[in-house]
Motif scaffolding. Sequence first.
Motif, mmCIF file in Angstrom:
data_model
loop_
_atom_site.group_PDB
_atom_site.id
_atom_site.type_symbol
_atom_site.label_atom_id
_atom_site.label_comp_id
_atom_site.label_asym_id
_atom_site.label_seq_id
_atom_site.Cartn_x
_atom_site.Cartn_y
_atom_site.Cartn_z
ATOM 1 N N PHE A 1 43.964 37.150 46.958
ATOM 2 C CA PHE A 1 43.449 37.182 45.600
ATOM 3 C C PHE A 1 42.091 37.879 45.618
ATOM 4 C CE2 PHE A 1 46.025 33.395 46.121
ATOM 5 C CZ PHE A 1 46.872 33.430 45.030
ATOM 6 N N THR A 2 41.775 38.609 44.555
ATOM 7 C CA THR A 2 40.484 39.287 44.437
ATOM 8 C C THR A 2 39.667 38.638 43.325
ATOM 9 O OG1 THR A 2 41.455 41.377 45.163
ATOM 10 C CG2 THR A 2 39.327 41.495 44.051
ATOM 11 N N LEU A 3 38.434 38.259 43.646
ATOM 12 C CA LEU A 3 37.565 37.639 42.649
ATOM 13 C C LEU A 3 37.126 38.681 41.624
ATOM 14 C CD1 LEU A 3 35.308 35.437 44.951
ATOM 15 C CD2 LEU A 3 37.188 34.656 43.504
ATOM 16 N N PRO A 4 37.152 38.356 40.328
ATOM 17 C CA PRO A 4 36.715 39.300 39.293
ATOM 18 C C PRO A 4 35.248 39.684 39.463
ATOM 19 C CG PRO A 4 37.878 37.427 38.340
ATOM 20 C CD PRO A 4 37.618 37.093 39.768
ATOM 21 N N SER A 5 34.935 40.935 39.229
ATOM 22 C CA SER A 5 33.557 41.417 39.363
ATOM 23 C C SER A 5 32.617 40.667 38.436
ATOM 24 C CB SER A 5 33.493 42.926 39.057
ATOM 25 O OG SER A 5 34.294 43.641 39.968
ATOM 26 N N ASN A 6 33.090 40.350 37.220
ATOM 27 C CA ASN A 6 32.234 39.649 36.260
ATOM 28 C C ASN A 6 31.840 38.263 36.761
ATOM 29 O OD1 ASN A 6 32.258 41.790 34.496
ATOM 30 N ND2 ASN A 6 33.985 41.001 33.273
#
Length: 247
Positions: A233-238
């Motif tokens: 999973f990739t954490l959202p940049s925001n």
Amino acid sequence: MNAPHPIDQFKKFKYEITRFMMIYKFALDQMETKIEVLKEEFQSLHDYSPIEHTKSRLKSPESIMNKMFRKNHELTFESIKQNIKDIAGVRITCSFISDIYRIKDMLCNQSDLRVLEVKDYIENPKPNGYQSLHLLVEVPVYMSNGEERACVEIQIRTIAMDFWASLEHKIFYKYNKDVPEHLTRELKSAADSANALDQQMERLHREIQEIKDADNERDEEELRRIIINNQQFTLPSNLLKLLGSGE
């Protein structure tokens, strides 16, 4: 009053022994699940697992009966439960000695497990050189008509300890006589060599970990990734910006 028919007696006995064995099987299943959870947790959060692999076994009714006869105990289910504590067994193999005590502490801290006995054959090896940590725990099992509790023996050892113990067992399997003294010395010497290897690998592991901890710079892409059960999973940049990590 008529005596019970032999077939009815056999059916009753079959029901009782099947239920008895299932309780230990379910206790073993629970322990395997607990160990798998710990393994996956460490792998996900620390990118490392102290557990290399596990192996479980359930004694056969024949093996249980033979052990009861050898020990001259009454052959009843209650007597078996009180006198044979290793009907269900789990062996956990670790990479390093420190992992053994880490796993032991994690299991002992689980509130639904009752620790009955701890035998530390690492601090106090057996005369032949055998090393391992043994835990005897009581596991709750919830059957359709209520709670039962079953003992599970847990052996925790390093790869080197397991290698030595496995070969020692193969060498002396079904050998019931006294082992010649010179072979006993060689066996103990081999155990000492395995322990020396464990100590060396423990030191190397500790030093490398210290180097890793000192180098605390992380790649931004690595920080964005979470891996759970081989799924990435990739954490959202925001979100990272809100946490002050993406600025």
